[in-house]
Design an enzyme around this catalytic site. Sequence first.
Site, PDB file in Angstrom:
ATOM      1  CG  HIS A 128      -1.521   1.388   1.454  1.00  0.00           C
ATOM      2  ND1 HIS A 128      -2.607   1.882   0.768  1.00  0.00           N
ATOM      3  CD2 HIS A 128      -1.112   2.397   2.279  1.00  0.00           C
ATOM      4  CE1 HIS A 128      -2.855   3.119   1.163  1.00  0.00           C
ATOM      5  NE2 HIS A 128      -1.969   3.468   2.078  1.00  0.00           N
ATOM      6  CG  HIS A 133       0.934   6.757   0.195  1.00  0.00           C
ATOM      7  ND1 HIS A 133       0.088   7.842   0.341  1.00  0.00           N
ATOM      8  CD2 HIS A 133       0.413   5.781   0.983  1.00  0.00           C
ATOM      9  CE1 HIS A 133      -0.888   7.527   1.179  1.00  0.00           C
ATOM     10  NE2 HIS A 133      -0.721   6.280   1.580  1.00  0.00           N
ATOM     11  CD  GLU A 174      -4.216   6.716   2.662  1.00  0.00           C
ATOM     12  OE1 GLU A 174      -4.361   5.839   1.775  1.00  0.00           O
ATOM     13  OE2 GLU A 174      -3.171   6.804   3.337  1.00  0.00           O
ATOM     14  CB  SER A 193      -2.712   0.109  -2.736  1.00  0.00           C
ATOM     15  OG  SER A 193      -3.532   0.606  -1.698  1.00  0.00           O
TER      16      SER A 193
HETATM   17  N1  HBI Z   1       1.702   6.387  10.089  1.00  0.00           N
HETATM   18  N2  HBI Z   1       3.052   4.973   8.874  1.00  0.00           N
HETATM   19  C1  HBI Z   1       1.998   5.789   8.942  1.00  0.00           C
HETATM   20  N3  HBI Z   1       1.227   5.983   7.827  1.00  0.00           N
HETATM   21  C2  HBI Z   1       0.130   6.799   7.859  1.00  0.00           C
HETATM   22  O1  HBI Z   1      -0.537   6.978   6.832  1.00  0.00           O
HETATM   23  C3  HBI Z   1      -0.203   7.447   9.061  1.00  0.00           C
HETATM   24  C4  HBI Z   1       0.627   7.216  10.172  1.00  0.00           C
HETATM   25  N4  HBI Z   1       0.346   7.831  11.352  1.00  0.00           N
HETATM   26  C5  HBI Z   1      -0.747   8.753  11.467  1.00  0.00           C
HETATM   27  C6  HBI Z   1      -1.582   8.911  10.261  1.00  0.00           C
HETATM   28  N5  HBI Z   1      -1.288   8.289   9.162  1.00  0.00           N
HETATM   29  C7  HBI Z   1      -2.842   9.765  10.323  1.00  0.00           C
HETATM   30  O2  HBI Z   1      -3.112  10.072  11.649  1.00  0.00           O
HETATM   31  C8  HBI Z   1      -2.796  11.107   9.611  1.00  0.00           C
HETATM   32  O3  HBI Z   1      -2.663  10.994   8.282  1.00  0.00           O
HETATM   33  C9  HBI Z   1      -4.024  11.914   9.847  1.00  0.00           C
HETATM   34 FE    FE Z   2      -1.943   5.312   2.996  1.00  0.00          FE
END
Ligand code: HBI
Ligand code: FE
Length: 265
Positions: A128, A133, A174, A193
């Site tokens: 993913h 991304h 997303e 994804s």
């Molecule tokens: N950590 N690895 C990872 N990937 C994420 O997309 C992610 C995260 N921590 C917090 C988070 N997303 C969300 O809280 C924020 O995008 C709002």
């Molecule tokens: Fe993501």
Amino acid sequence: MITDPNLRGDYSRAAADYTVSQDWSAYTPDEHALFRRLYERQAKLVARYACPEWIEAIGRLDAGREIPKFGEINKSLSKATGWEIVAVPGLIPDGPFFKHLAERRFPVTVWLRKPEEFDYIVEPDVFHDFFGHVPLLYDPVYAEHLSEYGKGGLKAMRLNAIKMLARLYWYTIEFGLVQTPAGVRAYGAGLLSSGGELAYCVDDPKPRRRPFELERILRTEYRIDRYQDTYFVIESFAQLMRDTAPDFSPVYARLKFLQPFPPDA
Ligand code: HBI
Ligand code: FE
């Protein structure tokens, strides 16, 4: 350090900023083969459903044979937009996550899902994070927007507005759609994804597809356990950049007293 027993990554070796080394040699042949199968399934869909910027970047990446070496990716990525990817054990707390984005580092989970999770996985894995991304980080406007989002995240934490800002991430980074001459196309990583939702979000008559509207998004709840009821459609990454540039503080202050909209409003 995260101790949430529901998260499956190994956080014991993570640095203070939650990064780990990718340890590429520890991936098994079966994992590389599973990554390749996931990649091939999606590759059949993206020509029809992904936005042009994503397609352009994935073509240059040539990352479908095995789980990519992050260090190799960074050679071309840093040249393209000044971004790099860093390895993390899985989901990390908001503060370090936003700080990475603000400083142009995208956290990519190191582990790969199990074969029985081929079609659906709850937490983000390397497939993913990488497939969804990373390609768009090569687009200069998108790349700039995402680092601004990171700065906005750090600010939203101070303003107690993370819940609202997380909706923006959800409905753009997303699950975002973009209008193109050929019709709407996906740029959200959760869509790109996904084996099922990628066609659904473009072709299915059921979900709502509303034009991007910042305040509406900040007020709209979302579901993480099924296909989205509502998608928001941007005109371009430049529009996303422009419409999210203003200071959100007055908007947060106003929306705090209003009821959020349900996902299917
Ligand atoms: N950590 N690895 C990872 N990937 C994420 O997309 C992610 C995260 N921590 C917090 C988070 N997303 C969300 O809280 C924020 O995008 C709002
Ligand atoms: Fe993501």
